[in-house]
Design a protein around this motif. Structure first.
Motif, PDB file in Angstrom:
ATOM      1  N   GLY A  95       0.826  -1.423  -0.226  1.00 46.41           N
ATOM      2  CA  GLY A  95      -0.222   0.447  -0.026  1.00 46.41           C
ATOM      3  C   GLY A  95       1.098   1.488  -0.330  1.00 46.41           C
ATOM      4  N   ARG A 131      -1.469   3.789   4.191  1.00 44.24           N
ATOM      5  CA  ARG A 131      -2.553   2.845   4.332  1.00 44.24           C
ATOM      6  C   ARG A 131      -2.834   2.054   5.882  1.00 44.24           C
ATOM      7  N   GLN A 147       1.976  -2.795   8.239  1.00 40.98           N
ATOM      8  CA  GLN A 147       1.664  -2.324   8.349  1.00 40.98           C
ATOM      9  C   GLN A 147       2.031  -0.890   7.102  1.00 40.98           C
TER      10      GLN A 147
END
Length: 296
Positions: A95, A131, A147
């Motif tokens: 992401g 993200r 993440q």
């Protein structure tokens, strides 16, 4: 003219080699640098490791895109965003990561027959643009350390210095970069540990064309990184943080004026972790940068 030398990327910081071998100076007024890189960290997780708070990816890849603008003499503005990929063995995803915007000011320039000495300081903010909703195969939310983004707005400080003509050798350079990231609490009530990154690079220029268009730099580098303890709901996580000393080498090649290609690799020689964590195996970075003029 040389410009910003390190990237700061995404949530779990990947300190990436940047588009030039010299970092103490700033880009010329009205000039700009656009660069793209791929920065990878490979780690080995302990046997039976699961996606718990504080665990770091076994494969961490950042693809930072950097834009630097020469605002005025001795002052430049840089913005860095990145696509981030984190995997803990077979768990993870990709992401957009957090975004860093910072100003760099060159406060010292001394010219001599030996070469030029330059030093700069910088300050900026890392914004929570990344993200934070990656989940594992069962649908459980992955911890912040896996993440692409952190959910936190953080303070970034830097110091860069370049000494040309080391040991009175005109083509030998000593370049130092010190970067500090102060974290705040982000998503999942998690505050990742503060980060300090120091890099000493000693490039030598074995080739330079008479027109200063084509150049080649190569040399060893010594890297020290320190990560503080993570905190979840203000509780310190025991198996987080530590420090790593790495050695390696980096090379830069400019096939023509304003275009830079680079490759670097380093390996940890000392790792001191707080508790049981995955260990870093190697760090590889490569990329391309292009200078241009955005205003007269």
């Amino acid at each position: 003219m040389r410009t910003f030398g390190l990237f700061v990327c995404a949530a779990a910081i990947a300190w990436c080699q940047g588009p030039t071998p010299e970092t103490g100076n700033t880009i010329f007024p009205g000039g700009a640098m656009l660069s793209y890189a791929v920065d990878s960290i490979f780690r080995t997780a302990p046997s039976g490791a699961t996606a718990t708070p504080g665990i770091r990816p076994t494969l961490e890849v950042r693809q930072p895109l950097l834009l630097t603008l020469g605002i005025r003499r001795d002052l430049e503005l840089t913005a860095v965003g990145a696509i981030a990929t984190n995997h803990l063995n077979d768990t993870g995803g990709t992401g957009f990561g957090d975004t860093l915007v910072h100003l760099k000011y060159r406060f010292l320039r001394l010219d001599s027959p030996r070469g030029t000495t330059q030093a700069s300081i910088g300050a900026g903010v890392k914004f929570a643009t990344g993200r934070t909703d990656l989940r594992d195969a069962s649908g459980a939310l992955l911890p912040v350390s896996l993440q692409p983004g952190s959910g936190s707005t953080d303070l970034f400080l830097s110091f860069n210095g370049t000494y040309t003509g080391l040991f009175n050798i005109k083509k030998l350079v000593a370049d130092a970069a010190v970067d500090y990231l102060h974290r705040t609490e982000g998503t999942q009530a998690t505050k990742l540990g503060d980060d300090v990154h120091t890099r000493l690079y000693f490039p030598y220029r074995p080739y330079q064309s008479h027109s200063v268009g084509r150049e080649w730099w190569i040399g060893p580098q010594l890297v020290w990184t320190h990560a503080g303890y993570d905190r979840v709901a203000m509780a310190r996580q025991a198996d987080t943080g530590g420090e790593i000393v790495s050695v390696g080498a980096a090379t830069y090649f400019s096939p023509r004026g304003g275009l830079e290609l680079w490759f670097g690799i380093d390996f940890p020689v000392v790792q001191r972790n707080n508790g049981i964590q995955d260990t870093t195996d190697r760090h590889i970075s490569f990329g391309i940068g292009k200078q241009f003029q955005f205003r007269h």
